[in-house]
Design a protein around this motif. Structure first.
Motif, short mmCIF file in Angstrom:
data_model
loop_
_atom_site.label_atom_id
_atom_site.label_comp_id
_atom_site.label_asym_id
_atom_site.label_seq_id
_atom_site.Cartn_x
_atom_site.Cartn_y
_atom_site.Cartn_z
N MET A 222 9.66 14.66 -10.48
CA MET A 222 9.30 13.35 -9.96
C MET A 222 7.82 13.13 -10.19
O MET A 222 7.11 14.02 -10.65
CB MET A 222 9.60 13.27 -8.45
CG MET A 222 10.95 13.76 -8.03
SD MET A 222 11.09 13.81 -6.21
CE MET A 222 12.72 14.54 -6.03
N CYS A 223 7.36 11.94 -9.84
CA CYS A 223 5.92 11.67 -9.85
C CYS A 223 5.51 11.25 -8.45
O CYS A 223 6.08 10.31 -7.88
CB CYS A 223 5.57 10.58 -10.85
SG CYS A 223 3.79 10.23 -10.95
N ALA A 224 4.53 11.94 -7.90
CA ALA A 224 3.99 11.60 -6.59
C ALA A 224 2.73 10.78 -6.77
O ALA A 224 1.92 11.03 -7.66
CB ALA A 224 3.69 12.87 -5.78
N GLY A 225 2.56 9.78 -5.92
CA GLY A 225 1.41 8.91 -6.02
C GLY A 225 0.87 8.52 -4.67
O GLY A 225 1.39 8.93 -3.62
N VAL A 226 -0.15 7.71 -4.71
CA VAL A 226 -0.83 7.23 -3.50
C VAL A 226 -0.73 5.71 -3.46
O VAL A 226 -0.95 5.03 -4.48
CB VAL A 226 -2.30 7.68 -3.50
CG1 VAL A 226 -3.05 7.05 -2.34
CG2 VAL A 226 -2.40 9.20 -3.43
N ILE A 227 -0.41 5.18 -2.31
CA ILE A 227 -0.38 3.72 -2.13
C ILE A 227 -1.82 3.23 -2.09
O ILE A 227 -2.57 3.54 -1.17
CB ILE A 227 0.36 3.34 -0.84
CG1 ILE A 227 1.82 3.83 -0.88
CG2 ILE A 227 0.32 1.82 -0.63
CD1 ILE A 227 2.57 3.66 0.43
N VAL A 228 -2.20 2.47 -3.12
CA VAL A 228 -3.60 2.02 -3.22
C VAL A 228 -3.78 0.60 -2.73
O VAL A 228 -4.91 0.13 -2.57
CB VAL A 228 -4.12 2.15 -4.66
CG1 VAL A 228 -4.20 3.62 -5.07
CG2 VAL A 228 -3.25 1.38 -5.65
N TRP A 229 -2.69 -0.12 -2.52
CA TRP A 229 -2.74 -1.47 -1.97
C TRP A 229 -1.42 -1.75 -1.30
O TRP A 229 -0.37 -1.30 -1.76
CB TRP A 229 -3.00 -2.49 -3.08
CG TRP A 229 -3.00 -3.92 -2.61
CD1 TRP A 229 -4.04 -4.62 -2.07
CD2 TRP A 229 -1.88 -4.83 -2.61
NE1 TRP A 229 -3.64 -5.90 -1.74
CE2 TRP A 229 -2.33 -6.05 -2.07
CE3 TRP A 229 -0.55 -4.71 -3.04
CZ2 TRP A 229 -1.49 -7.15 -1.93
CZ3 TRP A 229 0.29 -5.80 -2.90
CH2 TRP A 229 -0.19 -7.02 -2.36
N ASP A 230 -1.48 -2.48 -0.18
CA ASP A 230 -0.24 -2.81 0.53
C ASP A 230 -0.37 -4.17 1.19
O ASP A 230 -1.47 -4.62 1.54
CB ASP A 230 0.08 -1.74 1.58
CG ASP A 230 -0.98 -1.67 2.67
OD1 ASP A 230 -0.80 -2.29 3.74
OD2 ASP A 230 -1.99 -0.98 2.45
N GLU A 231 0.78 -4.80 1.34
CA GLU A 231 0.87 -6.10 1.99
C GLU A 231 2.19 -6.16 2.73
O GLU A 231 3.25 -6.01 2.12
CB GLU A 231 0.79 -7.21 0.94
CG GLU A 231 1.00 -8.61 1.51
CD GLU A 231 1.13 -9.67 0.42
OE1 GLU A 231 0.59 -10.77 0.60
OE2 GLU A 231 1.79 -9.37 -0.61
#
Length: 219
Positions: free
Chosen positions: A77-86
């Motif tokens: 899988m690819c793990a990431g970081v939420i860099v923007w949210d609404e």
């Protein structure tokens, strides 16, 4: 703490996973997601309250008809970081998830949460330098003459500065729309072979496209 360290810490304990058969995220790239299922709205809410780390996963073949449950997930899988949210109507979310690192699922955790969590091993690329890098750059420059200018303008700067596995990933993310092919490239852990595979994809795309004619009057 760096993004890679955040991913490694989450992977070692409880990494939140969003299985999404239609999308594959690569490290060093960003994907927009609209989160509407209640269980994954809860996942995003919990991620935003903690480390903002989420992994995007593909499901094993035969998942159709079982998506509402917990069908088997592919291990890479690819793990990431939420860099923007609404947060929008009815508690839904729009987010931008920035890919950080490949991971290999070790085990899925049994919890009382509605969403899925795993323990995993982070798989950052080893440094690599080889002739495949320059060949891929040259192929992308050739491709730039056969695609809309806006597409080329977005891809060329990052291609010029990226190296090794990052170069393969950003090009693959830009030119490979099919989820199955993207997952194949994500699961290729050998950087040399990944560069070669992406180079082959770019070559096939070039062969299908005609050069874009310059606009304006001809001399």
């Amino acid at each position: 703490m760096t993004a890679q360290e955040r991913v490694e810490r989450a992977s070692a304990s409880a990494l939140k996973v969003f299985p999404l058969p239609s999308a594959v995220l690569f490290p060093h790239t960003v994907i927009p997601l609209h989160i509407f299922e209640p269980r994954y709205r809860a996942m995003v809410k919990d991620a935003l309250a903690t480390d903002r780390v989420v992994a995007l996963a593909q499901l094993e073949d035969g998942w159709e008809g079982k998506y509402e449950g917990r069908p088997p997930m592919q291990s890479i899988m690819c793990a990431g970081v939420i860099v923007w949210d609404e947060e929008v109507e009815e508690g839904r979310y729009n987010i931008l998830l920035q890919g950080v690192s490949r991971i290999r699922m070790v085990t899925e955790l049994t919890t009382d949460k509605a969403y899925r969590e795993v323990q995993a091993l982070a798989l950052p690329d080893l440094p690599y330098q080889g002739p495949e890098e320059e060949r891929l750059r040259q192929a992308v420059f050739e491709l730039a003459g056969r695609v809309p200018p806006t597409f080329a303008e977005n891809l060329l700067p990052v291609t010029a500065r990226a190296t090794g596995g990052m170069l393969a990933d950003v090009v693959a993310s830009a030119i490979s729309p099919e989820a199955e092919r993207r997952q194949h490239l994500l699961a290729e852990l050998d950087v040399k072979r990944r560069l070669e595979a992406v180079l082959e994809d770019v070559g096939e795309l070039i062969a299908r496209l005609q050069p874009v004619r310059p606009s304006g009057p001809l001399n």
